[in-house]
Design a protein around this motif. Structure first.
Motif, PDB file in Angstrom:
ATOM      1  N   LEU A  34      82.001  -7.859  33.352  1.00 50.98           N
ATOM      2  CA  LEU A  34      82.712  -7.044  32.361  1.00 50.98           C
ATOM      3  C   LEU A  34      81.888  -5.826  31.954  1.00 50.98           C
ATOM      4  CD1 LEU A  34      84.229  -9.777  30.004  1.00 50.98           C
ATOM      5  CD2 LEU A  34      85.487  -8.262  31.549  1.00 50.98           C
ATOM      6  N   CYS A  35      80.590  -6.017  31.787  1.00 50.51           N
ATOM      7  CA  CYS A  35      79.725  -4.901  31.388  1.00 50.51           C
ATOM      8  C   CYS A  35      79.725  -3.795  32.447  1.00 50.51           C
ATOM      9  CB  CYS A  35      78.300  -5.402  31.148  1.00 50.51           C
ATOM     10  SG  CYS A  35      78.097  -6.387  29.649  1.00 50.51           S
ATOM     11  N   GLU A  36      79.616  -4.193  33.704  1.00 53.73           N
ATOM     12  CA  GLU A  36      79.626  -3.180  34.768  1.00 53.73           C
ATOM     13  C   GLU A  36      80.969  -2.479  34.846  1.00 53.73           C
ATOM     14  OE1 GLU A  36      78.404  -2.653  39.495  1.00 53.73           O
ATOM     15  OE2 GLU A  36      78.535  -4.668  38.607  1.00 53.73           O
ATOM     16  N   ALA A  37      82.050  -3.234  34.681  1.00 50.00           N
ATOM     17  CA  ALA A  37      83.385  -2.630  34.727  1.00 50.00           C
ATOM     18  C   ALA A  37      83.581  -1.662  33.575  1.00 50.00           C
ATOM     19  CB  ALA A  37      84.450  -3.722  34.692  1.00 50.00           C
ATOM     20  N   VAL A  38      83.175  -2.041  32.363  1.00 50.96           N
ATOM     21  CA  VAL A  38      83.299  -1.154  31.207  1.00 50.96           C
ATOM     22  C   VAL A  38      82.431   0.084  31.401  1.00 50.96           C
ATOM     23  CG1 VAL A  38      82.826  -0.915  28.741  1.00 50.96           C
ATOM     24  CG2 VAL A  38      83.952  -2.973  29.591  1.00 50.96           C
ATOM     25  N   GLY A  39      81.241  -0.088  31.972  1.00 50.42           N
ATOM     26  CA  GLY A  39      80.370   1.051  32.235  1.00 50.42           C
ATOM     27  C   GLY A  39      81.001   2.040  33.199  1.00 50.42           C
ATOM     28  N   PHE A  40      81.652   1.551  34.227  1.00 51.66           N
ATOM     29  CA  PHE A  40      82.349   2.452  35.153  1.00 51.66           C
ATOM     30  C   PHE A  40      83.532   3.120  34.470  1.00 51.66           C
ATOM     31  CE2 PHE A  40      80.797  -0.169  38.969  1.00 51.66           C
ATOM     32  CZ  PHE A  40      79.822   0.764  39.270  1.00 51.66           C
ATOM     33  N   ARG A  41      84.213   2.396  33.619  1.00 46.66           N
ATOM     34  CA  ARG A  41      85.435   2.909  33.010  1.00 46.66           C
ATOM     35  C   ARG A  41      85.148   4.007  31.991  1.00 46.66           C
ATOM     36  NH1 ARG A  41      90.973   2.722  34.042  1.00 46.66           N
ATOM     37  NH2 ARG A  41      91.766   3.965  32.340  1.00 46.66           N
ATOM     38  N   LEU A  42      84.061   3.897  31.246  1.00 51.28           N
ATOM     39  CA  LEU A  42      83.816   4.794  30.108  1.00 51.28           C
ATOM     40  C   LEU A  42      82.788   5.880  30.413  1.00 51.28           C
ATOM     41  CD1 LEU A  42      83.763   2.224  27.176  1.00 51.28           C
ATOM     42  CD2 LEU A  42      85.678   3.575  28.050  1.00 51.28           C
ATOM     43  N   ARG A  43      82.519   6.152  31.694  1.00 45.60           N
ATOM     44  CA  ARG A  43      81.519   7.171  32.038  1.00 45.60           C
ATOM     45  C   ARG A  43      82.169   8.529  32.155  1.00 45.60           C
ATOM     46  NH1 ARG A  43      76.610   5.451  33.944  1.00 45.60           N
ATOM     47  NH2 ARG A  43      76.390   7.293  35.229  1.00 45.60           N
ATOM     48  N   GLU A  44      82.888   8.940  31.150  1.00 46.62           N
ATOM     49  CA  GLU A  44      83.546  10.245  31.154  1.00 46.62           C
ATOM     50  C   GLU A  44      82.631  11.269  30.498  1.00 46.62           C
ATOM     51  OE1 GLU A  44      87.523  10.236  29.756  1.00 46.62           O
ATOM     52  OE2 GLU A  44      87.868   8.170  30.346  1.00 46.62           O
ATOM     53  N   VAL A  45      82.639  12.460  31.083  1.00 51.42           N
ATOM     54  CA  VAL A  45      81.802  13.541  30.550  1.00 51.42           C
ATOM     55  C   VAL A  45      82.573  14.278  29.480  1.00 51.42           C
ATOM     56  CG1 VAL A  45      80.560  15.629  31.114  1.00 51.42           C
ATOM     57  CG2 VAL A  45      80.616  13.762  32.753  1.00 51.42           C
ATOM     58  N   GLU A  94      84.077 -16.062  24.303  1.00 48.01           N
ATOM     59  CA  GLU A  94      83.148 -15.020  23.844  1.00 48.01           C
ATOM     60  C   GLU A  94      83.231 -13.760  24.719  1.00 48.01           C
ATOM     61  OE1 GLU A  94      80.818 -18.147  26.229  1.00 48.01           O
ATOM     62  OE2 GLU A  94      82.403 -18.069  24.708  1.00 48.01           O
ATOM     63  N   ASP A  95      83.511 -13.931  26.014  1.00 52.80           N
ATOM     64  CA  ASP A  95      83.668 -12.773  26.894  1.00 52.80           C
ATOM     65  C   ASP A  95      84.965 -12.028  26.590  1.00 52.80           C
ATOM     66  OD1 ASP A  95      81.289 -13.363  28.125  1.00 52.80           O
ATOM     67  OD2 ASP A  95      82.229 -14.533  29.740  1.00 52.80           O
ATOM     68  N   GLU A  96      86.008 -12.762  26.257  1.00 47.18           N
ATOM     69  CA  GLU A  96      87.266 -12.120  25.879  1.00 47.18           C
ATOM     70  C   GLU A  96      87.088 -11.322  24.584  1.00 47.18           C
ATOM     71  OE1 GLU A  96      91.865 -13.476  24.920  1.00 47.18           O
ATOM     72  OE2 GLU A  96      90.605 -14.701  26.258  1.00 47.18           O
ATOM     73  N   ALA A  97      86.340 -11.871  23.643  1.00 48.05           N
ATOM     74  CA  ALA A  97      86.066 -11.149  22.403  1.00 48.05           C
ATOM     75  C   ALA A  97      85.234  -9.898  22.675  1.00 48.05           C
ATOM     76  CB  ALA A  97      85.344 -12.066  21.412  1.00 48.05           C
ATOM     77  N   PHE A  98      84.287  -9.993  23.617  1.00 50.66           N
ATOM     78  CA  PHE A  98      83.474  -8.829  23.991  1.00 50.66           C
ATOM     79  C   PHE A  98      84.355  -7.715  24.557  1.00 50.66           C
ATOM     80  CE2 PHE A  98      81.393  -6.655  27.571  1.00 50.66           C
ATOM     81  CZ  PHE A  98      80.378  -5.985  26.894  1.00 50.66           C
ATOM     82  N   LEU A  99      85.302  -8.070  25.424  1.00 51.07           N
ATOM     83  CA  LEU A  99      86.190  -7.066  25.998  1.00 51.07           C
ATOM     84  C   LEU A  99      87.054  -6.424  24.912  1.00 51.07           C
ATOM     85  CD1 LEU A  99      87.330  -5.595  28.453  1.00 51.07           C
ATOM     86  CD2 LEU A  99      88.887  -7.519  28.823  1.00 51.07           C
ATOM     87  N   GLU A 100      87.513  -7.198  23.968  1.00 56.82           N
ATOM     88  CA  GLU A 100      88.306  -6.642  22.866  1.00 56.82           C
ATOM     89  C   GLU A 100      87.481  -5.632  22.062  1.00 56.82           C
ATOM     90  OE1 GLU A 100      89.772  -9.823  20.514  1.00 56.82           O
ATOM     91  OE2 GLU A 100      91.041 -10.657  22.109  1.00 56.82           O
ATOM     92  N   ASP A 101      86.218  -5.947  21.790  1.00 58.36           N
ATOM     93  CA  ASP A 101      85.360  -5.021  21.048  1.00 58.36           C
ATOM     94  C   ASP A 101      85.142  -3.730  21.828  1.00 58.36           C
ATOM     95  OD1 ASP A 101      85.147  -6.893  19.039  1.00 58.36           O
ATOM     96  OD2 ASP A 101      83.229  -7.709  19.758  1.00 58.36           O
TER      97      ASP A 101
END
Length: 490
Positions: free
Chosen positions: A477-488, A434-441
């Motif tokens: 994963l949530c924290e990593a995605v949050g850091f990755r997508l915080r582009e202005v 389920e975590d792998e599917a979350f990362l894919e989404d």
């Protein structure tokens, strides 16, 4: 006689052969010698006279072998002068037989240190011979098993043996910047702590005066000290560039902050002869690019390959020169030309077109290689005045060291490092279905490239290491995605 020439950050052995014979009086140097070596003729003549030696009124030919290797630098002054003295019988050849000589001569015959002395010392160590250089010891580092001798003046060749050289010692700055000085910015501190634990690149975006430079300048204070091997690697680069070695030898990681007007050769390396650039001087340390969008786009694209490979290869007509460049990239940028796009207090005066053009100057390929993207906002005046009460660098550093130790234990347990292949990284994370599917989404929603997905996964693995977890969970994963997508974006 033994000498050496610098090629990149390595000293290559060179044999100095001197022939004094009949013919039209003159002094010539052959063997692919550049202008700096050719100039040594005048310095050698003046130094010989000043020290009471006789300059032969005969034909003097100096050959630097091998002839196909280009010779550079003023370090050939001393071996050339010593070779002439031996060839004319003014000095016993046994005095100079065996050691590797390197040094520049003044017109009075004083021996001065040459740039790259540590590289020469390592070359002498590999050759199994002693090193004879200047007496000041600038740039000379203690090398295991190397006998280092020094000469104060050319006249010292008359009175062997030469005294033992004293290598430079490392020092640590007593007033290093501390994170305690920065009030607020808890999210930015957390991001830098994660980046330090895993060696991830960071981009901080925010208005002028929000504290981006202060945060970046304190990042080395939470990094682990340099190991002995890393100290030597970094010190060689600094020695070749003529930089101070005391901080690096003291275990302090390099922190380089070039101006945004830096050229491609200044940042990546180059010139004739090729010299290390800022990214090589940041080897095993931090490269801070302030005002990232103000750098020339062509210059920024030059750091793409070194970020992946950890080295720079400069190609010239006579071959390739390699410089080490394994560094941690930290960058800061304003969100727009006026700097206030997205600011809650100061209105932005830029048009949407100007904002997009400004943000597009960095380029997608470079942005794709930066793991952590964070917004740094201005903090209220009351928090600014409360500076000195935040978490100290020592406290943040303990968490970084603990995360690195856990990561080392985890890799040792599975018998390898996950950084070698994407498959190894995925296996090291041990994601549930389920975590792998979350990362894919999240990857589809954020239009992530394959590189971005793997870097996000590596960032999540680091976050899990900070919590000493063997498997990466949804929260990581949530924290990593949050850091990755915080582009202005505009």
């Amino acid at each position: 006689m033994r000498a050496a020439t610098l090629r990149g950050v390595e000293a290559v052995p060179v044999d100095v052969e001197v022939a004094v014979g009949p013919g039209v009086p003159g002094f010539s140097i052959v063997g692919m010698a550049d202008a700096s070596v050719q100039e040594s003729r005048e310095r050698v003549r003046a130094a010989l006279r000043s020290c009471g030696f006789t300059v032969p009124a005969r034909k003097v030919v100096v050959n630097l072998a091998p002839g196909a290797l280009r010779k550079t630098g003023s370090g050939f002054d001393l071996p050339i002068a010593a070779g002439i003295l031996c060839a004319t019988g003014q000095v016993d050849p046994a005095v100079v037989q065996g050691p590797l000589f390197v040094g520049e001569l003044s017109l009075e015959g004083e021996v001065r240190p040459a740039a790259g002395l540590l590289a020469y010392a390592l070359c002498a160590s590999r050759q199994g011979c002693a090193l004879v250089s200047a007496s000041s010891g600038e740039g000379l580092v203690r090398v295991e098993g190397l006998e280092a001798r020094c000469l104060r003046s050319l006249s010292g060749l008359r009175t062997p043996p030469f005294p033992e050289a004293r290598p430079v010692r490392g020092t640590q700055s007593a007033c290093a910047p501390d994170f305690r000085d920065i009030a607020g910015h808890d999210m930015a501190k957390r991001a830098l702590q994660v980046a330090a634990a895993g060696g991830h690149g960071v981009l901080m975006t925010g208005p002028p005066g929000s504290g981006k430079t202060m945060l970046a300048s304190r990042l080395p204070s939470i990094l682990p000290p340099l190991t002995e091997a890393e100290r030597l690697e970094a010190a060689v680069v600094h020695s070749v560039a003529g930089e101070d070695l005391k901080g690096v030898l003291g275990g302090v990681r390099p922190f380089r902050s070039p101006h945004h007007s830096a050229s491609l050769a200044g940042l990546v390396g180059g010139g004739s002869p090729p010299r290390p650039g800022e990214i090589s001087l940041a080897h095993n340390g931090v490269l801070f690019l302030d005002e990232l969008a103000e750098f020339a786009p062509s210059v920024l694209q030059g750091i793409r390959q070194p970020l992946e490979a950890g080295r720079v290869v400069v190609t010239r007509a006579d071959g390739n020169v390699e410089f080490p460049a394994r560094f941690m990239l930290v960058a800061a940028s304003n969100p727009c030309p006026c700097g206030y796009f997205g600011d809650e207090e100061e209105p932005c005066t830029c048009t949407e077109r100007q904002i997009r053009a400004y943000q597009g100057r960095v380029g997608g390929p470079v942005m794709d290689r930066i793991d952590v993207h964070i917004d740094v906002r201005r903090i209220p005046p009351g928090e600014v005045l409360a500076t000195g009460g935040g978490a100290s660098s020592e406290e943040l550093r303990r968490d970084v060291l603990r995360a690195r130790e856990f990561a080392s234990w985890r890799r040792a347990r599975v018998g390898g490092a996950e950084g070698g292949s994407p498959e190894g990284l995925v296996r090291a994370c041990g994601l549930a279905d389920e975590d792998e599917a979350f990362l894919e989404d999240m990857a589809r929603a954020g239009r992530m490239s394959g590189r971005a997905i793997m870097r996000t996964l590596a960032l999540a693995r680091t976050i899990a290491d900070m919590e000493e977890r063997a498997r990466v969970g949804r929260a990581h994963l949530c924290e990593a995605v949050g850091f990755r997508l915080r582009e202005v974006e505009a």
